[in-house]
Motif scaffolding. Structure first.
Motif, PDB file in Angstrom:
ATOM      1  N   GLY A  16     -65.027   1.462  -5.012  1.00  0.00           N
ATOM      2  CA  GLY A  16     -63.715   1.128  -5.559  1.00  0.00           C
ATOM      3  C   GLY A  16     -63.727   1.005  -7.069  1.00  0.00           C
ATOM      4  O   GLY A  16     -62.771   1.417  -7.746  1.00  0.00           O
ATOM      5  N   SER A  17     -64.818   0.449  -7.616  1.00  0.00           N
ATOM      6  CA  SER A  17     -64.912   0.317  -9.075  1.00  0.00           C
ATOM      7  C   SER A  17     -65.029   1.685  -9.734  1.00  0.00           C
ATOM      8  O   SER A  17     -64.482   1.919 -10.815  1.00  0.00           O
ATOM      9  CB  SER A  17     -66.109  -0.554  -9.456  1.00  0.00           C
ATOM     10  N   LEU A  18     -65.736   2.603  -9.090  1.00  0.00           N
ATOM     11  CA  LEU A  18     -65.842   3.960  -9.622  1.00  0.00           C
ATOM     12  C   LEU A  18     -64.483   4.648  -9.599  1.00  0.00           C
ATOM     13  O   LEU A  18     -64.089   5.307 -10.565  1.00  0.00           O
ATOM     14  CB  LEU A  18     -66.859   4.761  -8.809  1.00  0.00           C
ATOM     15  N   VAL A  25     -65.427  10.115  -3.918  1.00  0.00           N
ATOM     16  CA  VAL A  25     -64.617   9.610  -5.027  1.00  0.00           C
ATOM     17  C   VAL A  25     -64.675  10.561  -6.215  1.00  0.00           C
ATOM     18  O   VAL A  25     -63.672  10.803  -6.901  1.00  0.00           O
ATOM     19  CB  VAL A  25     -65.092   8.197  -5.433  1.00  0.00           C
ATOM     20  N   LEU A  26     -65.871  11.127  -6.474  1.00  0.00           N
ATOM     21  CA  LEU A  26     -66.074  11.980  -7.645  1.00  0.00           C
ATOM     22  C   LEU A  26     -65.535  13.394  -7.464  1.00  0.00           C
ATOM     23  O   LEU A  26     -65.317  14.105  -8.444  1.00  0.00           O
ATOM     24  CB  LEU A  26     -67.567  12.048  -7.978  1.00  0.00           C
ATOM     25  N   THR A  27     -65.337  13.802  -6.235  1.00  0.00           N
ATOM     26  CA  THR A  27     -64.809  15.142  -5.982  1.00  0.00           C
ATOM     27  C   THR A  27     -63.436  15.294  -6.649  1.00  0.00           C
ATOM     28  O   THR A  27     -62.567  14.457  -6.506  1.00  0.00           O
ATOM     29  CB  THR A  27     -64.684  15.390  -4.467  1.00  0.00           C
ATOM     30  N   GLY A  28     -63.288  16.364  -7.386  1.00  0.00           N
ATOM     31  CA  GLY A  28     -62.034  16.587  -8.096  1.00  0.00           C
ATOM     32  C   GLY A  28     -62.066  16.150  -9.538  1.00  0.00           C
ATOM     33  O   GLY A  28     -61.207  16.543 -10.329  1.00  0.00           O
ATOM     34  N   GLN A  83     -85.504   9.618  -1.055  1.00  0.00           N
ATOM     35  CA  GLN A  83     -84.716  10.250  -2.116  1.00  0.00           C
ATOM     36  C   GLN A  83     -83.282  10.468  -1.633  1.00  0.00           C
ATOM     37  O   GLN A  83     -83.051  11.173  -0.657  1.00  0.00           O
ATOM     38  CB  GLN A  83     -85.325  11.584  -2.520  1.00  0.00           C
ATOM     39  N   VAL A  84     -82.347   9.850  -2.327  1.00  0.00           N
ATOM     40  CA  VAL A  84     -80.925  10.027  -2.058  1.00  0.00           C
ATOM     41  C   VAL A  84     -80.284  10.500  -3.353  1.00  0.00           C
ATOM     42  O   VAL A  84     -80.550   9.936  -4.417  1.00  0.00           O
ATOM     43  CB  VAL A  84     -80.276   8.714  -1.582  1.00  0.00           C
ATOM     44  N   SER A  85     -79.455  11.524  -3.266  1.00  0.00           N
ATOM     45  CA  SER A  85     -78.892  12.093  -4.491  1.00  0.00           C
ATOM     46  C   SER A  85     -77.454  12.536  -4.283  1.00  0.00           C
ATOM     47  O   SER A  85     -77.101  13.095  -3.236  1.00  0.00           O
ATOM     48  CB  SER A  85     -79.731  13.289  -4.952  1.00  0.00           C
ATOM     49  N   LEU A  86     -76.637  12.307  -5.310  1.00  0.00           N
ATOM     50  CA  LEU A  86     -75.290  12.869  -5.314  1.00  0.00           C
ATOM     51  C   LEU A  86     -75.329  14.393  -5.435  1.00  0.00           C
ATOM     52  O   LEU A  86     -74.355  15.072  -5.159  1.00  0.00           O
ATOM     53  CB  LEU A  86     -74.479  12.264  -6.464  1.00  0.00           C
TER      54      LEU A  86
END
Length: 453
Positions: free
Chosen positions: A213-215, A251-254, A273-276
């Motif tokens: 939500g903060s992002l 959230v970051l899509t777009g 390992q976790v990555s966007l």
């Protein structure tokens, strides 16, 4: 002084040079606020972009600093001083217990002797004789690609994680840009953002990573960069989960935000390992540091992800160092593939996990609320950070801790200290008791739970 009357040039480079001379000569005093970009552009009859580039050049030279709503302010002639958050971590005394360093235990580093000796079996002329070779050894690039958490468009090697971040900031940031970072986060990152004249926007963390939500709210401010540590976050020890990464990617899509992932604890962290980059591969740059695994003096980090940005980084380096030592790249390749070195690294990973778990359990028994489960750092809430630091330093044993305020990208409701537990092999209960006596208010100490979790 009406600044526009003192500036004759109408190019970004010329405007920066003329304002710079006014600063270094003392005609513009320290703390003077420069005109807003659009206002000065109107007075000079140039585009706002021209003035923006001029201000960016001044910030990169250290003459001005962007201070958000206060605008761009004269810092003064560049000085050979340590960055402010580094200076805040300097120790006045030499303590018996130095918990400030954030560095690995030297006793747990793999033996690099065999890796260095392996160079004797190589044709070192191939490694050392060329100026125009590719910046990464082909075998090392293959090994790095095999380990990457997503398919990178390109991979290069630079001189450590901070070198990578610094170069990426210089490529992508302009004066007035907004940068999203975790709160808390690694202090040098904050110093570098300020030096670039950009604005810091802190994003709160929970036990799974950045709060989505903060992002979402922060994207309304049209930031250009998001910088995060995907695992063993320094200072909190939080690691991003797969579920959280999926939520953040949604959230970051777009948006057009470029994402920099600083995997600073690669090799010693227990988290996967976790990555966007698994969701947004064309927008993610991941930095994999080897300093914690193989020692800070190896001075190498891999950078992989969005191909256009990596190519720009390599092209910019061509005008400077060109490449990172291929001899050191060979040493790194050996350490990443040698069974004995990998076994030593696995042992170090297990020991660090035991030490952190033992220290966290001891702190929790004293009544501390600790989050984060990984890495070599612990984020400890205290009543007053300065009082805690002084009291711990003045104990007979002498305990040095890092002030939490140096790590903050935005205010928090309570104060903290950061301790590094990498070299703590015993005395967890005694150390936790000393920290509690110095850092917790009396009510919290007397009401600690009788049965720890």
């Amino acid at each position: 002084m009406l600044l526009a009357t003192q500036v004759r040039s109408r190019t970004a480079k010329g405007i920066a040079a003329e304002i710079g001379r006014l600063i270094t000569s003392g005609e513009l005093d320290v703390a003077t606020r420069l005109p807003a970009i659009r206002a000065l552009a109107d007075e000079l009859e140039v585009s706002p972009t021209t003035v923006q580039h001029a201000y960016q050049a001044l910030a990169q030279s250290g003459l001005v600093i962007a201070q958000g709503k206060r605008g761009t302010v004269v810092r003064g002639a560049a000085e050979s001083t340590r960055p402010p958050r580094y200076a805040a971590s300097d120790k006045e005394l030499m303590p018996l217990w130095d918990l400030t360093s954030g560095t690995p235990d030297p006793a747990l580093l793999p033996d690099v002797g065999a890796a260095l000796m392996s160079l004797a079996a190589q044709d070192t002329a191939i490694l050392t004789s060329g100026y125009m070779e590719q910046p990464v050894l082909p075998d090392l690039e293959w090994e790095l690609r095999r380990r990457w958490p997503f398919e990178p468009g390109a991979i290069t090697v630079v001189d450590g994680a901070l070198d990578a971040i610094d170069r990426l900031f210089r490529l992508t940031l302009r004066v007035g840009d907004r940068v999203l970072v975790e709160n808390p986060t690694f202090p040098p990152v904050l110093d570098m953002i300020e030096r670039a004249g950009a604005e810091i926007i802190g994003l709160p963390l929970d036990e799974h990573g950045i709060v989505p939500g903060s992002l979402r709210d922060a994207l309304e401010m049209r930031p250009s960069l998001l910088v995060l540590q995907p695992r063993a976050q320094n200072p909190s020890g939080v690691s991003m989960t797969h579920e959280r990464a999926e939520d953040l990617a949604a959230v970051l899509t777009g948006s057009s935000v470029l994402i920099i992932e600083d995997d600073h604890a690669g090799g010693i962290t227990s988290a996967s390992q976790v990555s966007l980059g698994s969701y947004l591969p064309d927008r993610v740059i991941r930095i994999l540091s080897f300093s914690k695994a193989f020692g800070p003096d190896l001075r190498l980090a891999a950078v992989g992800g969005a191909a256009d940005t990596i190519v720009r980084l390599d092209n910019a380096r061509a005008l400077g160092p060109g490449w990172s030592s291929r001899l050191l790249q060979h040493v790194l390749l050996y350490l990443l593939t040698d069974e004995r070195a990998l076994a030593q690294l696995a042992n170090a990973r297990a020991v660090y996990a035991h030490r952190r778990r033992s220290m966290v359990e001891a702190l929790r028994r004293e009544g501390f609320q600790i989050v984060g489960e990984d890495g070599i750092n612990i984020w400890v809430p205290v009543a007053n950070e300065n009082e805690a630091r002084i009291r711990l330093a003045m104990r007979d044993a002498g305990i040095a801790v890092a002030l939490g305020s140096s790590f903050l990208s935005a205010p928090l409701p309570s104060e903290f200290i950061r301790i590094t537990c990498s070299a703590i092999s015993e005395g967890f209960t005694e150390l936790a008791g000393a920290i509690a006596a110095a850092a917790l208010p009396p009510r919290a100490r007397t009401s600690r739970p009788a049965h720890p979790r």
